[in-house]
Motif scaffolding. Structure first.
Motif: not given
Lengths: 256, 93
Positions: A157-159, A161-163, A236, A238, A243, A245
């Motif tokens: 994660v960062g700010r 956003d994650g994946s 992903l 957002d 979102r 994706d």
């Protein structure tokens, strides 16, 4: 004596909402009880991972963390509370897990995972979950998991956003093609300083809840053998755009 | 400069957008190859090209460009209407 661990009456009631699911049932719950899962980091991602896997009845949770709880951790690392500030994160998490589910055995590894100790740590578990906070640890975890043939549920994660993805590069897919690993997705880390840390750039607390809970879900799927794990797919998230994706990816080692 | 009039959708990673005030996470542009996407990004956001492409030139090793599940090189052609994901690794936990 059966190899399947018996579930007590108390456990049958505790896990009733799992057991009623045909995909899980008694056999799936027994697989969860028998499972040994290693969680790297008892931080933002590790907190929901540990809470949900403990509640789900995973029998043994290993925790790797050499850090102590600080006040600035608490907006996202929800397994720790204000009383835990200054304590070891591993011990704080172990106490929280005991309150959630006394049937879970916690194995504490209060050290920093690196390339020298990673394989020894990982070899004793069935599944690895990466919730670490730096690239050195992430590459060490991925390389050691691949070498030890252990599935790895990777997320970052960062700010906002994650994946998340699931890595089983030691296996082949239905067509006999080798599954991709972390280095197929990201051959090398960004140059130092290019990607800011959570301390530098910030991270919204609920994001770690979303992504860590997705990791727990993937782990439960892998342990019980249900559904389609995120193998060869990067999910992903957002958060600002709301979102999700999913990007497919393949083995591409040694390609430029 | 795009060699054709085909439009593609480009998705940018948060860590890149944060470095270029005003840059969106998603934009449409005219581009026939990955190289043209990066040229257009650099035209709109000067300096972004250097973040994505090295001097060989090739896509930087910590950057990925994905279309339809394939990791693409600079010269890769794009089909009209495709969605081009530009990714970089993140490490926070």
């Amino acid at each position: 004596m059966s190899k399947q661990p018996a579930l007590s009456d108390e456990e049958l009631t505790r896990y009733a909402r799992h057991i009623v699911l045909p995909e899980i049932g008694g056999p799936g719950q027994q697989k969860l009880k028998r499972a040994r899962v290693l969680v790297i980091g008892a931080g933002g991602l590790g907190a929901p991972v540990l809470e949900y896997l403990a509640a789900a009845g995973v029998g043994t949770l290993g925790i790797v963390d050499d850090d102590t709880v600080s006040l600035s951790n608490l907006q996202r690392q929800v397994i720790h509370d204000t009383q835990a500030v200054g304590r070891s994160k591993g011990q704080s998490a172990r106490d929280a897990i005991a309150r959630i589910n006394p049937h879970v055995t916690v194995e504490l590894h209060e050290l920093r995972l690196d390339q020298d100790n990673a394989r020894d740590l990982i070899s004793g578990y069935d599944l690895v979950i990466d919730g670490s906070d730096n690239f050195d640890t992430r590459y060490a975890v991925a390389d050691a998991s691949e070498a030890e043939n252990k599935p790895l549920v990777h997320a970052a994660v960062g700010r906002f956003d994650g994946s998340i993805t699931v890595l089983t590069p030691f296996k082949t897919d239905d067509q006999g093609v080798q599954n991709p690993g972390y280095r197929d997705l990201f051959p090398e880390p960004p140059p130092p300083g290019l990607v800011p840390s959570c301390a530098e750039a910030g991270v919204i607390g609920a994001l770690t809840g979303v992504v860590g809970t997705l990791q727990a879900m993937e782990a439960i799927k892998l342990i019980t053998g249900i559904g389609e794990p995120l193998i060869g797919r990067l999910l992903l998230y957002d958060a600002l755009g709301a979102r999700f994706d999913t990007i497919r990816y393949k083995r591409s080692r040694n390609e430029d | 400069m795009a060699a054709s009039n085909q439009t593609v959708v480009v998705r940018l990673p948060g860590v890149l957008v944060d470095l270029f005030p005003g840059a969106p996470r998603r934009l449409e542009m005219t581009a026939a190859t990955v190289a043209e996407v990066i040229d257009e990004l650099d035209r709109q956001f000067p300096g972004m090209g250097d973040r994505l492409r090295d001097t060989r030139p090739a896509i930087r090793k910590h950057i990925n460009v994905f279309v339809d599940g394939d990791k693409l090189k600079l010269s890769a052609p794009l089909r009209p209407g495709c969605e081009v994901f530009i990714l970089t690794a993140i490490s926070g936990g």
